[in-house]
Write a protein that holds these residues in place. Structure first.
Motif, PDB file in Angstrom:
ATOM      1  N   ILE A 104       0.844  -1.183   0.000  1.00  0.00           N
ATOM      2  CA  ILE A 104       0.000   0.000   0.000  1.00  0.00           C
ATOM      3  C   ILE A 104       0.886   1.242   0.000  1.00  0.00           C
ATOM      4  CG2 ILE A 104      -1.929  -1.164   1.133  1.00  0.00           C
ATOM      5  CD1 ILE A 104      -1.139   0.253   3.742  1.00  0.00           C
ATOM      6  N   ILE A 119      -7.926   5.320  -6.247  1.00  0.00           N
ATOM      7  CA  ILE A 119      -7.022   4.226  -5.871  1.00  0.00           C
ATOM      8  C   ILE A 119      -6.711   3.362  -7.086  1.00  0.00           C
ATOM      9  CG2 ILE A 119      -6.696   2.201  -4.396  1.00  0.00           C
ATOM     10  CD1 ILE A 119      -8.603   3.558  -2.386  1.00  0.00           C
ATOM     11  N   VAL A 121      -5.262  -0.134  -8.451  1.00  0.00           N
ATOM     12  CA  VAL A 121      -4.908  -1.525  -8.165  1.00  0.00           C
ATOM     13  C   VAL A 121      -4.239  -2.046  -9.439  1.00  0.00           C
ATOM     14  CG1 VAL A 121      -5.733  -3.818  -7.529  1.00  0.00           C
ATOM     15  CG2 VAL A 121      -6.850  -1.783  -6.568  1.00  0.00           C
ATOM     16  N   ALA A 151      -9.456  -6.954  -3.836  1.00  0.00           N
ATOM     17  CA  ALA A 151      -9.081  -5.601  -3.429  1.00  0.00           C
ATOM     18  C   ALA A 151     -10.062  -4.584  -3.988  1.00  0.00           C
ATOM     19  CB  ALA A 151      -7.667  -5.287  -3.905  1.00  0.00           C
ATOM     20  N   GLN A 152     -10.404  -4.722  -5.251  1.00  0.00           N
ATOM     21  CA  GLN A 152     -11.373  -3.808  -5.865  1.00  0.00           C
ATOM     22  C   GLN A 152     -12.687  -3.823  -5.104  1.00  0.00           C
ATOM     23  OE1 GLN A 152     -12.840  -4.954  -9.762  1.00  0.00           O
ATOM     24  NE2 GLN A 152     -13.125  -2.809 -10.357  1.00  0.00           N
ATOM     25  N   LEU A 155     -12.425  -2.130  -1.633  1.00  0.00           N
ATOM     26  CA  LEU A 155     -12.307  -0.682  -1.718  1.00  0.00           C
ATOM     27  C   LEU A 155     -13.613  -0.026  -2.170  1.00  0.00           C
ATOM     28  CD1 LEU A 155      -8.765  -0.601  -3.313  1.00  0.00           C
ATOM     29  CD2 LEU A 155      -9.358   0.263  -1.028  1.00  0.00           C
ATOM     30  N   VAL A 162     -11.964   3.187  -7.827  1.00  0.00           N
ATOM     31  CA  VAL A 162     -10.854   2.256  -8.061  1.00  0.00           C
ATOM     32  C   VAL A 162     -10.623   2.090  -9.560  1.00  0.00           C
ATOM     33  CG1 VAL A 162      -9.984  -0.077  -7.661  1.00  0.00           C
ATOM     34  CG2 VAL A 162     -11.463   1.018  -5.949  1.00  0.00           C
ATOM     35  N   MET A 213      -2.247  -1.696  -3.704  1.00  0.00           N
ATOM     36  CA  MET A 213      -3.317  -0.688  -3.684  1.00  0.00           C
ATOM     37  C   MET A 213      -2.668   0.639  -3.354  1.00  0.00           C
ATOM     38  SD  MET A 213      -6.244  -2.756  -1.499  1.00  0.00           S
ATOM     39  CE  MET A 213      -5.086  -3.396  -0.264  1.00  0.00           C
ATOM     40  N   SER A 241      -8.798   7.782   1.567  1.00  0.00           N
ATOM     41  CA  SER A 241      -8.285   6.626   0.827  1.00  0.00           C
ATOM     42  C   SER A 241      -7.052   6.019   1.477  1.00  0.00           C
ATOM     43  CB  SER A 241      -7.981   7.027  -0.620  1.00  0.00           C
ATOM     44  OG  SER A 241      -9.174   7.229  -1.338  1.00  0.00           O
ATOM     45  N   VAL A 245      -7.112   1.939   2.152  1.00  0.00           N
ATOM     46  CA  VAL A 245      -6.246   0.877   1.634  1.00  0.00           C
ATOM     47  C   VAL A 245      -5.770  -0.049   2.747  1.00  0.00           C
ATOM     48  CG1 VAL A 245      -5.534   2.038  -0.491  1.00  0.00           C
ATOM     49  CG2 VAL A 245      -4.230   2.426   1.612  1.00  0.00           C
TER      50      VAL A 245
END
Length: 257
Positions: A104, A119, A121, A151-152, A155, A162, A213, A241, A245
């Motif tokens: 991160i 963000i 990814v 992760a997407q 978030l 994202v 991320m 943000s 993360v």
């Protein structure tokens, strides 16, 4: 010249499992499930904020590497600024058999639609940091598709914007030039930072998946770097943000099996 004494050279790649465990000061059962690395100048501030979300925290035998728990999972967290430091932490724990490595931090946006607090990814990361190239065959490293998707989701659940796409890891923030930005921009790269390629490449060498991320801070296509003023709204999005993360990293930690 008389007889020369035999000399035995040893690479860091030859350090044994027992030696790493001894240096870290942990038994086999404390090998972490997940390793989270963060690159930032604001080391003390970030470290304090992150560690308060873990329990049973202790510093290991090597400085600035912290072990803790998140629920039933074991986590190592380290503020690792730049590829030369990130590679050490990623390689040690991937070699020991952690299950996931997460990077991160913040990044510079290379496309004009990106705003502070968005963000990235990365899916494919160019290795231009001078370290990752020693761990990959070729010029890129891929993040793990499963963990990109997770992760997407983590978030977006937190209301964050994202983007998934190509990214570049470069060796030094101070060595980046306008010509580089223009080249990366025209090549369709979303963002640039200093750790992700190496963190993921070192993990991949030992078969460990990785994901990154990174939060957009610099608006490079508008000529705004991190030293330049931000509007209050943009600064607020950046801070939200930065928290998201790490929270998402903990969500991914919960999903590791």
């Amino acid at each position: 010249m008389g007889d020369m004494m035999a000399v035995t050279f040893r690479s860091i790649f030859e350090v044994t499992r027992a030696e790493w465990l001894g240096g870290l000061g942990i038994p086999e059962e404390d090998i972490p499930d997940v390793v989270i690395l963060e690159g930032s100048w604001w080391r003390a501030e970030r470290q304090k904020a992150r560690l308060q979300h873990l329990t049973d925290v202790r510093e290991l035998g090597f400085p600035d590497i912290f072990w803790g728990r998140h629920g039933d999972k074991k986590v190592v967290f380290c503020m690792a600024y730049g590829a030369p430091r990130a590679v050490e932490v990623s390689q040690i724990f991937a070699q020991l058999g952690c299950k996931l490595v997460i990077q991160i931090g913040t990044c510079g946006g290379l496309q004009s639609h990106l705003a502070p607090g968005d963000i990235i990814v990365p899916d494919v990361i160019r290795c231009e940091d001078g370290v990752a190239e020693h761990y990959v065959d070729g010029a890129t490293i891929n993040a793990a598709p499963h963990w990109i998707a997770r992760a997407q989701s983590a978030l977006q659940t937190r209301g964050r914007t994202v983007y998934i796409g190509p990214h570049v890891t470069f060796s030094s923030l101070f060595a980046e030039s306008v010509e580089m930005y223009e080249y990366w921009h025209k090549d369709g790269l979303l963002s640039v930072e200093m750790e992700s390629a190496t963190t993921l490449a070192a993990a991949a060498k030992y078969g460990v998946p990785g994901v990154s991320m990174v939060v957009v801070w610099d608006e490079l296509t508008a000529g705004r770097r991190f030293m330049d003023p931000m509007t209050p709204g943009a600064l607020a999005e950046l801070e939200i943000s930065n928290e998201a993360v790490f929270a998402a990293a903990l969500t991914l930690t919960e999903e590791v099996t």
